[in-house]
Motif scaffolding. Structure first.
Motif, PDB file in Angstrom:
ATOM      1  N   PRO A  30      -2.526  12.707  13.454  1.00  0.00           N
ATOM      2  CA  PRO A  30      -2.003  13.836  14.235  1.00  0.00           C
ATOM      3  C   PRO A  30      -2.158  13.612  15.736  1.00  0.00           C
ATOM      4  N   THR A  31      -1.251  14.193  16.505  1.00  0.00           N
ATOM      5  CA  THR A  31      -1.420  14.259  17.949  1.00  0.00           C
ATOM      6  C   THR A  31      -2.188  15.540  18.270  1.00  0.00           C
ATOM      7  N   VAL A  32      -3.041  15.472  19.272  1.00  0.00           N
ATOM      8  CA  VAL A  32      -3.916  16.598  19.616  1.00  0.00           C
ATOM      9  C   VAL A  32      -3.621  17.047  21.044  1.00  0.00           C
ATOM     10  N   SER A  33      -3.473  18.366  21.228  1.00  0.00           N
ATOM     11  CA  SER A  33      -3.233  18.936  22.554  1.00  0.00           C
ATOM     12  C   SER A  33      -4.210  20.081  22.783  1.00  0.00           C
ATOM     13  N   TRP A  34      -4.497  20.328  24.069  1.00  0.00           N
ATOM     14  CA  TRP A  34      -5.424  21.392  24.456  1.00  0.00           C
ATOM     15  C   TRP A  34      -4.678  22.471  25.253  1.00  0.00           C
ATOM     16  N   TYR A  35      -5.006  23.737  24.955  1.00  0.00           N
ATOM     17  CA  TYR A  35      -4.381  24.875  25.629  1.00  0.00           C
ATOM     18  C   TYR A  35      -5.459  25.876  26.064  1.00  0.00           C
ATOM     19  N   LYS A  36      -5.174  26.548  27.180  1.00  0.00           N
ATOM     20  CA  LYS A  36      -6.007  27.671  27.625  1.00  0.00           C
ATOM     21  C   LYS A  36      -5.062  28.754  28.122  1.00  0.00           C
ATOM     22  N   ALA A  62      -3.418  20.508  16.617  1.00  0.00           N
ATOM     23  CA  ALA A  62      -3.199  19.199  15.989  1.00  0.00           C
ATOM     24  C   ALA A  62      -1.957  19.259  15.107  1.00  0.00           C
ATOM     25  N   ASP A  63      -1.079  18.259  15.248  1.00  0.00           N
ATOM     26  CA  ASP A  63       0.180  18.272  14.496  1.00  0.00           C
ATOM     27  C   ASP A  63       0.629  16.842  14.203  1.00  0.00           C
ATOM     28  N   ASN A  64       1.060  16.588  12.965  1.00  0.00           N
ATOM     29  CA  ASN A  64       1.675  15.300  12.605  1.00  0.00           C
ATOM     30  C   ASN A  64       3.006  15.505  11.887  1.00  0.00           C
ATOM     31  N   LYS A  65       3.600  16.694  12.055  1.00  0.00           N
ATOM     32  CA  LYS A  65       4.904  17.035  11.484  1.00  0.00           C
ATOM     33  C   LYS A  65       4.880  17.111   9.959  1.00  0.00           C
ATOM     34  N   LYS A 108       0.843  -1.193   0.000  1.00  0.00           N
ATOM     35  CA  LYS A 108       0.000   0.000   0.000  1.00  0.00           C
ATOM     36  C   LYS A 108       0.881   1.247   0.000  1.00  0.00           C
ATOM     37  N   ILE A 109       0.518   2.201  -0.821  1.00  0.00           N
ATOM     38  CA  ILE A 109       1.161   3.517  -0.814  1.00  0.00           C
ATOM     39  C   ILE A 109       0.119   4.517  -0.341  1.00  0.00           C
ATOM     40  N   ILE A 110       0.378   5.106   0.824  1.00  0.00           N
ATOM     41  CA  ILE A 110      -0.573   6.035   1.444  1.00  0.00           C
ATOM     42  C   ILE A 110       0.025   7.432   1.401  1.00  0.00           C
ATOM     43  N   GLN A 111      -0.791   8.394   1.056  1.00  0.00           N
ATOM     44  CA  GLN A 111      -0.325   9.770   0.922  1.00  0.00           C
ATOM     45  C   GLN A 111      -0.217  10.441   2.282  1.00  0.00           C
ATOM     46  N   LYS A 112       0.931  11.076   2.536  1.00  0.00           N
ATOM     47  CA  LYS A 112       1.079  11.903   3.729  1.00  0.00           C
ATOM     48  C   LYS A 112       0.197  13.140   3.588  1.00  0.00           C
ATOM     49  N   THR A 113      -0.582  13.423   4.610  1.00  0.00           N
ATOM     50  CA  THR A 113      -1.419  14.629   4.579  1.00  0.00           C
ATOM     51  C   THR A 113      -1.254  15.367   5.896  1.00  0.00           C
ATOM     52  N   SER A 114      -1.238  16.663   5.838  1.00  0.00           N
ATOM     53  CA  SER A 114      -1.055  17.478   7.047  1.00  0.00           C
ATOM     54  C   SER A 114      -2.303  17.417   7.914  1.00  0.00           C
ATOM     55  N   ALA A 115      -2.128  17.782   9.171  1.00  0.00           N
ATOM     56  CA  ALA A 115      -3.227  17.748  10.135  1.00  0.00           C
ATOM     57  C   ALA A 115      -4.315  18.747   9.745  1.00  0.00           C
ATOM     58  N   ASN A 116      -5.549  18.320   9.965  1.00  0.00           N
ATOM     59  CA  ASN A 116      -6.690  19.181   9.658  1.00  0.00           C
ATOM     60  C   ASN A 116      -7.763  18.958  10.713  1.00  0.00           C
ATOM     61  N   ALA A 145     -18.241  19.383  31.594  1.00  0.00           N
ATOM     62  CA  ALA A 145     -18.068  19.879  30.222  1.00  0.00           C
ATOM     63  C   ALA A 145     -17.045  19.018  29.490  1.00  0.00           C
ATOM     64  N   THR A 146     -17.391  18.583  28.278  1.00  0.00           N
ATOM     65  CA  THR A 146     -16.475  17.806  27.442  1.00  0.00           C
ATOM     66  C   THR A 146     -16.317  18.507  26.095  1.00  0.00           C
ATOM     67  N   LEU A 147     -15.073  18.809  25.755  1.00  0.00           N
ATOM     68  CA  LEU A 147     -14.751  19.425  24.475  1.00  0.00           C
ATOM     69  C   LEU A 147     -14.133  18.368  23.570  1.00  0.00           C
ATOM     70  N   THR A 148     -14.573  18.338  22.300  1.00  0.00           N
ATOM     71  CA  THR A 148     -14.093  17.340  21.346  1.00  0.00           C
ATOM     72  C   THR A 148     -13.508  18.019  20.121  1.00  0.00           C
ATOM     73  N   CYS A 149     -12.338  17.543  19.698  1.00  0.00           N
ATOM     74  CA  CYS A 149     -11.645  18.082  18.530  1.00  0.00           C
ATOM     75  C   CYS A 149     -11.396  16.920  17.559  1.00  0.00           C
ATOM     76  N   GLU A 150     -12.154  16.891  16.452  1.00  0.00           N
ATOM     77  CA  GLU A 150     -12.006  15.828  15.464  1.00  0.00           C
ATOM     78  C   GLU A 150     -10.998  16.258  14.408  1.00  0.00           C
ATOM     79  N   VAL A 151     -10.051  15.356  14.091  1.00  0.00           N
ATOM     80  CA  VAL A 151      -8.962  15.700  13.179  1.00  0.00           C
ATOM     81  C   VAL A 151      -8.773  14.619  12.128  1.00  0.00           C
ATOM     82  N   THR A 152      -8.165  15.010  11.013  1.00  0.00           N
ATOM     83  CA  THR A 152      -7.743  14.075   9.975  1.00  0.00           C
ATOM     84  C   THR A 152      -6.282  14.351   9.654  1.00  0.00           C
ATOM     85  N   GLY A 153      -5.668  13.419   8.929  1.00  0.00           N
ATOM     86  CA  GLY A 153      -4.272  13.566   8.545  1.00  0.00           C
ATOM     87  C   GLY A 153      -3.560  12.235   8.654  1.00  0.00           C
ATOM     88  N   TYR A 154      -2.529  12.070   7.835  1.00  0.00           N
ATOM     89  CA  TYR A 154      -1.731  10.845   7.908  1.00  0.00           C
ATOM     90  C   TYR A 154      -0.255  11.222   7.857  1.00  0.00           C
TER      91      TYR A 154
END
Length: 521
Positions: free
Chosen positions: A211-217, A245-248, A172-180, A199-208
């Motif tokens: 991505p790792t997801v972090s929360w800041y305030k 969200a970041d996957n480098k 399989k050849i999978i395309q690298k895609t940036s975090a979204n 309270a629950t906050l949800t952040c849905e992301v895509t990317g290959y």
């Protein structure tokens, strides 16, 4: 007689030799028959051997060259497909080599069929799709130059060994895609919560890769993961939350969501006492948080202050949370107590700010101790528009009634701020407290809040509780510790004497001393 026999033998040999030559040149039937009568058994064996050889070559020719119905060829070499399935994560513009290796290097004629998403692209060395970015290498590896998104997918290599033997490997050849970030939401659609709600906050992301997801305030990291839960919401939890969200691959993605907590106004005042002087300006500030939004005004002597520029100016800053009262060209009646008042449907809050001409002592900033000198260094700041003429520092042990008073030196100010530093020497062990005030042309300031600190000898006191040792004794102990265990008895016992003899000598000396003491008595 001997000559006759030799002649017959020669004749027979000549006839035999020339007889075979006649056979090879297709001689007349009579000569052939004569040779068969004489050498028939040998000729028959030769004929069978030739027939066997012809049959062998015919069979080999069919086995090696006759194509099967499916286009594969039979081979006498046992083949195993060595390559294992792999996943390649690549970007457009990169080159990928997909392996399809077999166990025998001699199997050069094996036919490979390469397919992409089940559609053939190579049959043997024939490029069916005629795509210039596909290249079949001599070892059966398929090289793919990724030109666009269509080049990503599933590639399979099949070996056509026979009708029943068709081993296959899939890559399989999978395309690298940036975090979204595709969605950012809370469990409350309005993002408004009551105190003690969950309270629950949800952040849905895509990317290959994923991505790792972090929360800041307020630029402070809170947690990792696509969901953030606050078990019991308080007013302090209201504000903007940022999902990062970041996957480098490329730039990280980030979005924010605001959550609100219903509560009455809360007021924070940075400076409860503000120093200024005649014909100078002053800024009084109060920060108000509330939901629903609060109504805020400033009051003096019970009267609401209204904007009257250029003398009086009211400003809202920081998303209308910071309320600023600016007073220009101060005169005597402008000094005094001002009140910041805020209210909404859930309640009301008030905080006071004093505008003064006397100095203002700010909180102590440092409390440094020096164990070697048994000193404590205290440091604080004073604000004053007018020059400072005197500082006063007071300190005492906690629990005592009387203060000890010191007058630190007055140094120059920087932007109407004085930095005072004073060293308290040779303090006894214990906990202390201190306060300070300063004086300018308008009089003494109020004392600062009382600040606790610790005497440096509190740490030294622990050392005094330890038993003291003779220095010579210590040196002896330290030197004895340097002697390896197996040699200590040899170092401490004189040469030629045993441990038991040393003990005996000691006992004799003690007996002699006891006798002398008895006689003296």
């Amino acid at each position: 007689m001997k000559l006759f026999v030799i002649g017959c033998f020669v004749v027979l040999m000549v006839e035999g030799v020339f007889g075979k030559g006649v056979l090879k040149r297709d001689v007349n039937e009579k000569a052939l028959k004569k040779d068969e009568d004489v050498y028939g058994e040998l000729n028959e064996q030769d004929t069978d051997l030739q027939k066997d050889q012809e049959d062998y070559y015919d069979e080999a020719e069919v086995s090696d060259n006759q194509p099967l119905d499916n286009g594969a060829r039979r081979t006498s070499v046992k083949l195993d497909l060595l390559s294992k399935p792999e996943t390649f994560v690549q970007m457009i513009g990169e080159t990928v080599r997909l392996p399809c290796s077999v166990s025998s290097k001699d199997a050069l004629e094996v036919i490979r069929v390469w397919s992409k998403n089940s559609n053939p692209i190579f049959q043997g060395d024939i490029n069916i799709k005629n795509k210039h970015n596909y290249l079949l290498l001599p070892n059966g590896t398929l090289q793919v130059v990724l030109e666009d998104a269509e080049d990503f997918g599933t590639y399979s290599c099949t070996l056509l060994l026979s009708d029943s033997e068709r081993p296959e490997v899939e890559h399989k050849i999978i395309q690298k895609t940036s975090a979204n970030i595709t969605a950012l939401y809370s469990n409350n659609k309005m993002n408004v919560f009551e105190t003690d709600d969950s309270a629950t906050l949800t952040c849905e992301v895509t990317g290959y890769p994923r991505p790792t997801v972090s929360w800041y305030k307020d630029n402070d990291k809170l947690a990792d993961g696509e969901s953030l839960t606050i078990q019991r919401v308080k007013p302090k939890h209201a504000g903007a939350y940022r999902c990062f969200a970041d996957n480098k691959i490329g730039k990280p993605a980030h979005q924010h969501i605001n959550i609100y907590v219903n509560h009455k106004p809360l007021i924070q005042v940075d400076k409860y006492i503000v120093n200024s002087d005649h014909e100078s300006d002053a800024e009084l500030i109060c920060d108000v948080s509330a939901y629903p939004a609060a109504t805020v005004n400033w009051q003096k002597d019970g009267e609401t202050i209204v904007s009257n520029e250029p003398k009086i100016k009211l400003e809202r800053r920081r998303n209308n949370e910071r309320n600023v009262l600016i007073i220009k060209d101060l005169n005597e009646k402008d000094f005094g107590k001002y009140s910041c008042v805020a209210w909404n449907s859930l309640g009301k809050e008030t905080k006071d700010v004093n505008l003064v001409k006397t100095p203002v002592v700010r909180k102590f900033e440092k409390n440094q101790s020096n164990e070697s000198t048994k000193d404590v260094i205290l440091q604080w700041k004073v604000e004053s528009k007018q020059p400072i003429s005197m500082h006063e520092l007071q300190y005492r042990k906690q629990g005592e009634t009387n203060w000890k008073t010191i007058s630190p030196d007055v140094t120059d100010a920087e932007n109407d701020v004085y930095l005072i530093k004073h060293t308290l020497k040779n303090l006894e062990p214990g906990l202390y407290e201190t306060r300070a005030r300063s004086k300018n042309g308008h009089g003494w300031s109020e004392y600062s809040k009382t600040v606790p600190f610790e005497g440096v000898l509190a740490k030294h006191g622990a050392h005094h509780s330890k038993p003291k040792h003779n220095k010579k004794e210590n040196r002896l102990q330290e030197s004895s510790l340097d002697i390896p265990a197996q040699h200590r008895s040899e170092e401490l016992v004189p040469v030629g004497e045993s441990t038991s003899s040393s003990t005996s000598l000691t006992s004799s000396l003690i007996l002699v001393l006891l006798t002398v003491l008895t006689l003296r008595q």
